[in-house]
Design an enzyme around this catalytic site. Structure first.
Site, PDB file in Angstrom:
ATOM      1  N   ASN A 217       0.867  -1.099   0.006  1.00 47.58           N
ATOM      2  CA  ASN A 217       0.015  -0.001  -0.063  1.00 47.58           C
ATOM      3  C   ASN A 217       0.676   1.233  -0.128  1.00 47.58           C
ATOM      4  O   ASN A 217       0.256   2.419  -0.226  1.00 47.58           O
ATOM      5  CB  ASN A 217      -0.656   0.030   1.247  1.00 47.58           C
ATOM      6  CG  ASN A 217      -2.174  -0.962   1.149  1.00 47.58           C
ATOM      7  OD1 ASN A 217      -2.349  -1.294  -0.150  1.00 47.58           O
ATOM      8  ND2 ASN A 217      -2.642  -1.521   2.183  1.00 47.58           N
TER       9      ASN A 217
ATOM     10  N   ARG B 176      -6.117  -1.263  -8.810  1.00 47.75           N
ATOM     11  CA  ARG B 176      -6.985  -0.223  -7.894  1.00 47.75           C
ATOM     12  C   ARG B 176      -6.286   1.125  -8.042  1.00 47.75           C
ATOM     13  O   ARG B 176      -6.796   2.198  -7.752  1.00 47.75           O
ATOM     14  CB  ARG B 176      -7.137  -0.862  -6.711  1.00 47.75           C
ATOM     15  CG  ARG B 176      -7.722   0.210  -5.734  1.00 47.75           C
ATOM     16  CD  ARG B 176      -7.346  -0.156  -4.433  1.00 47.75           C
ATOM     17  NE  ARG B 176      -7.649   0.874  -3.326  1.00 47.75           N
ATOM     18  CZ  ARG B 176      -7.495   0.894  -2.299  1.00 47.75           C
ATOM     19  NH1 ARG B 176      -7.239  -0.329  -1.379  1.00 47.75           N
ATOM     20  NH2 ARG B 176      -7.555   1.945  -1.252  1.00 47.75           N
TER      21      ARG B 176
ATOM     22  N   CYS C 111      -9.580  -4.944  -6.351  1.00 44.82           N
ATOM     23  CA  CYS C 111     -10.452  -5.747  -5.715  1.00 44.82           C
ATOM     24  C   CYS C 111     -11.669  -5.207  -5.933  1.00 44.82           C
ATOM     25  O   CYS C 111     -11.963  -4.081  -5.754  1.00 44.82           O
ATOM     26  CB  CYS C 111     -10.149  -5.865  -4.265  1.00 44.82           C
ATOM     27  SG  CYS C 111      -8.449  -6.776  -4.040  1.00 44.82           S
TER      28      CYS C 111
ATOM     29  N   ARG D 236     -15.446   1.624  -6.332  1.00 50.41           N
ATOM     30  CA  ARG D 236     -14.609   2.015  -5.131  1.00 50.41           C
ATOM     31  C   ARG D 236     -15.217   3.727  -5.288  1.00 50.41           C
ATOM     32  O   ARG D 236     -14.707   4.324  -6.274  1.00 50.41           O
ATOM     33  CB  ARG D 236     -13.333   1.946  -5.492  1.00 50.41           C
ATOM     34  CG  ARG D 236     -12.662   0.564  -4.995  1.00 50.41           C
ATOM     35  CD  ARG D 236     -11.301   0.396  -5.206  1.00 50.41           C
ATOM     36  NE  ARG D 236     -10.983  -0.767  -4.629  1.00 50.41           N
ATOM     37  CZ  ARG D 236     -10.529  -1.078  -3.443  1.00 50.41           C
ATOM     38  NH1 ARG D 236     -10.546  -0.277  -2.503  1.00 50.41           N
ATOM     39  NH2 ARG D 236     -10.257  -2.430  -2.944  1.00 50.41           N
ATOM     40  N   PRO D 237     -15.391   4.339  -4.287  1.00 42.47           N
ATOM     41  CA  PRO D 237     -15.847   5.740  -4.624  1.00 42.47           C
ATOM     42  C   PRO D 237     -14.621   6.511  -4.528  1.00 42.47           C
ATOM     43  O   PRO D 237     -13.733   6.476  -3.862  1.00 42.47           O
ATOM     44  CB  PRO D 237     -16.697   5.921  -3.138  1.00 42.47           C
ATOM     45  CG  PRO D 237     -16.278   4.928  -2.301  1.00 42.47           C
ATOM     46  CD  PRO D 237     -15.735   3.795  -3.086  1.00 42.47           C
ATOM     47  N   ILE D 238     -14.585   7.480  -5.535  1.00 37.51           N
ATOM     48  CA  ILE D 238     -13.320   8.684  -5.620  1.00 37.51           C
ATOM     49  C   ILE D 238     -14.258   9.851  -5.547  1.00 37.51           C
ATOM     50  O   ILE D 238     -13.355  10.758  -5.745  1.00 37.51           O
ATOM     51  CB  ILE D 238     -12.852   8.117  -7.091  1.00 37.51           C
ATOM     52  CG1 ILE D 238     -13.845   8.595  -8.049  1.00 37.51           C
ATOM     53  CG2 ILE D 238     -12.397   6.959  -7.203  1.00 37.51           C
ATOM     54  CD1 ILE D 238     -13.225   8.939  -9.431  1.00 37.51           C
ATOM     55  N   ASP D 239     -15.158  10.044  -4.993  1.00 38.75           N
ATOM     56  CA  ASP D 239     -15.734  11.213  -4.749  1.00 38.75           C
ATOM     57  C   ASP D 239     -14.887  12.249  -3.941  1.00 38.75           C
ATOM     58  O   ASP D 239     -14.638  13.479  -4.502  1.00 38.75           O
ATOM     59  CB  ASP D 239     -17.262  11.352  -4.298  1.00 38.75           C
ATOM     60  CG  ASP D 239     -17.144  10.652  -2.683  1.00 38.75           C
ATOM     61  OD1 ASP D 239     -16.551   9.796  -2.717  1.00 38.75           O
ATOM     62  OD2 ASP D 239     -18.246  10.923  -2.068  1.00 38.75           O
ATOM     63  N   GLN D 240     -14.246  11.626  -2.753  1.00 44.24           N
ATOM     64  CA  GLN D 240     -13.262  12.537  -2.214  1.00 44.24           C
ATOM     65  C   GLN D 240     -12.091  13.120  -2.847  1.00 44.24           C
ATOM     66  O   GLN D 240     -11.569  13.907  -2.685  1.00 44.24           O
ATOM     67  CB  GLN D 240     -12.999  11.675  -0.800  1.00 44.24           C
ATOM     68  CG  GLN D 240     -14.247  11.272   0.163  1.00 44.24           C
ATOM     69  CD  GLN D 240     -15.092  12.558   0.506  1.00 44.24           C
ATOM     70  OE1 GLN D 240     -14.359  13.451   1.070  1.00 44.24           O
ATOM     71  NE2 GLN D 240     -16.314  12.645   0.089  1.00 44.24           N
TER      72      GLN D 240
ATOM     73  N   ASP E  34      -7.977  -4.696   5.919  1.00 45.50           N
ATOM     74  CA  ASP E  34      -7.397  -5.714   5.094  1.00 45.50           C
ATOM     75  C   ASP E  34      -6.986  -6.935   5.893  1.00 45.50           C
ATOM     76  O   ASP E  34      -6.235  -8.050   5.402  1.00 45.50           O
ATOM     77  CB  ASP E  34      -5.967  -5.130   4.538  1.00 45.50           C
ATOM     78  CG  ASP E  34      -6.467  -4.314   3.440  1.00 45.50           C
ATOM     79  OD1 ASP E  34      -7.579  -4.242   2.840  1.00 45.50           O
ATOM     80  OD2 ASP E  34      -5.506  -3.550   2.831  1.00 45.50           O
TER      81      ASP E  34
ATOM     82  N   VAL F 136     -15.395  -0.602   7.657  1.00 48.31           N
ATOM     83  CA  VAL F 136     -15.061   0.103   6.657  1.00 48.31           C
ATOM     84  C   VAL F 136     -15.523   0.083   5.183  1.00 48.31           C
ATOM     85  O   VAL F 136     -15.909   1.004   4.642  1.00 48.31           O
ATOM     86  CB  VAL F 136     -13.395  -0.233   6.258  1.00 48.31           C
ATOM     87  CG1 VAL F 136     -12.605   0.742   5.216  1.00 48.31           C
ATOM     88  CG2 VAL F 136     -12.541   0.301   7.673  1.00 48.31           C
TER      89      VAL F 136
ATOM     90  N   ARG G 164      -1.410 -10.195  -6.732  1.00 46.07           N
ATOM     91  CA  ARG G 164      -1.388  -8.682  -6.995  1.00 46.07           C
ATOM     92  C   ARG G 164      -0.744  -8.188  -5.758  1.00 46.07           C
ATOM     93  O   ARG G 164      -0.164  -6.907  -5.778  1.00 46.07           O
ATOM     94  CB  ARG G 164      -2.740  -8.266  -7.000  1.00 46.07           C
ATOM     95  CG  ARG G 164      -3.561  -8.183  -8.218  1.00 46.07           C
ATOM     96  CD  ARG G 164      -4.891  -7.645  -8.208  1.00 46.07           C
ATOM     97  NE  ARG G 164      -4.776  -6.016  -7.376  1.00 46.07           N
ATOM     98  CZ  ARG G 164      -5.283  -5.731  -6.285  1.00 46.07           C
ATOM     99  NH1 ARG G 164      -6.189  -6.537  -5.547  1.00 46.07           N
ATOM    100  NH2 ARG G 164      -5.116  -4.545  -5.568  1.00 46.07           N
TER     101      ARG G 164
END
Length: 431
Positions: A23, A92, A116, A122-126, A308, A330, A400
């Protein structure tokens, strides 16, 4: 197509060395493009996600040199090709290229993130909210792309409050803001170790980032970043995965190249379950002799228990005495793998974000799927602990994020191997 074949029921014993943090690597590797000189990154994990990123960066025009198995040298291009690439859809963390390219070149167009699937996009609004606060115009053209464009005068500092704690948004806005004019203040930030690692990397290259690891990060934009060298932190989740495997299988394993403080939330739960964990400077010794005891887990942003690690610990709890309750705090949907565990004899009832686990004496080997990265790790742990043979398919999801997982477990006494399977077969024979 590849599958893992596991002959389970053996205890794990010996030593395992943990790789660089996935990460952190998926943000630090593309962040090297922000620097004007060559950047040498050490302790880079050999995983599919990083390999894909390096391929994308090559296509953008960057010069990539592999110094050795875990060290890469990156030199950016003054005239990059900024067209989106299909490879990004598999990744991702492709969205970190948005922050990097927008911050460095004032323009970015990136495929919507892959990786994944926990059920839903997956929200990317932020991320978008943060980029717009810095002055960028963000659009979503047809074809599943995100386009971000800085104004003529470039990005400017801003005060950004994240509506939800988001690791991805915290890191992405940090990447875009380090070269922006003025000061950026981000509030309600994620605090994970890999966010601190990214900030340390950027500061080593000449950035001015303060407060990483707290919920307020302040960034004063600089004119340029220079090259340099940096070593990525060890992978907290890979370490936790091996710790959970010892809990499920029994045995005694020294987990090396770790930062024990990053593992405290995992260590605390394992101790509640009756696992013996001894901390040293850069390693932990994990031992389990008696049957595990029940506990409850709720995943939360760091320093809480990491989402995770939820599938791996849930797998171990399936073998614990008594009733355990796991609450996913989460993601909305992260229990697809429980159907696979049920095939192996687990007793799990899922209701929304809560899983109620009745401990069983043992798993029985079965053919299962790795639905995503961490669910795949859970399937491997279940197979190692099970009586009989377990075959895990869709292992590309595991690779991955885990480097040489099979080899590391074999070195601890596991009986498992990779096997190629014809495309025409696969899970169809399970139907």
């Amino acid at each position: 197509m590849t599958k893992y074949v596991i002959n389970g029921g053996k205890t794990l014993n010996g030593e395992v060395t943990i790789s660089g943090a996935k990460n952190a690597a998926v943000a630090i590797v593309p962040a090297a493009l922000l620097a004007d000189g060559p950047v040498r990154i050490e302790n880079v994990p050999k995983i599919i996600d990083v390999t894909l990123q390096l391929e994308i960066m090559r296509e953008l025009g960057a010069q990539i040199r592999l110094v050795n198995a875990t060290t890469v040298e990156i030199r950016n291009s003054q005239h990059p090709s900024l067209k989106p690439h299909e490879l990004e859809r598999k990744l991702r963390a492709s969205y970190y290229l948005l922050g990097v390219l927008l911050g460095k070149y004032g323009f970015a167009e990136v495929a919507m993130p892959g990786g994944c699937n926990f059920g839903g996009v997956r929200p990317i609004d932020q991320h978008i909210k943060g980029f717009e606060a810095l002055g960028a115009k963000v659009t979503l053209p047809k074809g599943g792309y995100i386009r971000a464009e800085a104004p003529e005068e470039g990005l400017h500092g801003a005060h950004i409050y994240f509506d939800v704690v988001s690791v991805g948004a915290t890191m992405n806005i940090m990447l875009a803001a380090v070269l922006a004019k003025g000061q950026t203040i981000m509030e309600n930030c994620a605090k994970e170790p890999h966010i601190v690692d990214l900030a340390n990397f950027l500061n080593a290259m000449g950035a001015d980032v303060k407060g990483a690891g707290t919920d307020v990060i302040k960034i004063r934009g600089v004119e340029r970043l220079q090259g340099g060298s940096y070593s990525i932190i060890p992978d907290q989740i890979e370490a936790g995965t091996f710790m959970a495997a010892v809990a499920a299988c029994g045995g005694s394993v020294l987990v090396k190249n770790v930062i024990p403080k990053h593992l405290e939330c995992i260590t605390a739960k394992l101790k509640e379950m009756g696992v013996e964990v001894t901390e040293f400077d850069d390693s932990v010794l994990v031992r389990r002799e008696n049957r595990l005891t029940r506990t409850n887990i709720k995943t939360m942003p760091y320093p809480g228990f990491p989402t995770d690690m939820q599938p791996q610990m849930t797998t171990a709890l399936c073998l614990a005495e008594g009733t355990s309750i796991v609450t996913e705090g989460v993601w909305d949907s992260r229990y697809r793998y429980t159907e696979e565990l049920a095939r192996m004899g687990a007793s799990i009832h899922v209701d929304g974000k809560i899983a109620v686990i009745e401990g069983v004496e043992e798993f029985k080997g079965a053919p299962v799927r790795a639905h995503d990265l961490r669910a795949g790790a859970a399937m491997v742990i279940a197979g190692l602990a099970a009586k009989g043979v377990t075959e895990v398919e869709q292992v590309q999801n595991i690779e991955r994020g885990y480097e040489t997982l099979v080899e590391k477990f074999v070195a601890l006494g596991a009986d498992m191997y990779r096997s190629e399977i014809p495309d025409s077969m696969g899970m169809a024979e399970r139907a």
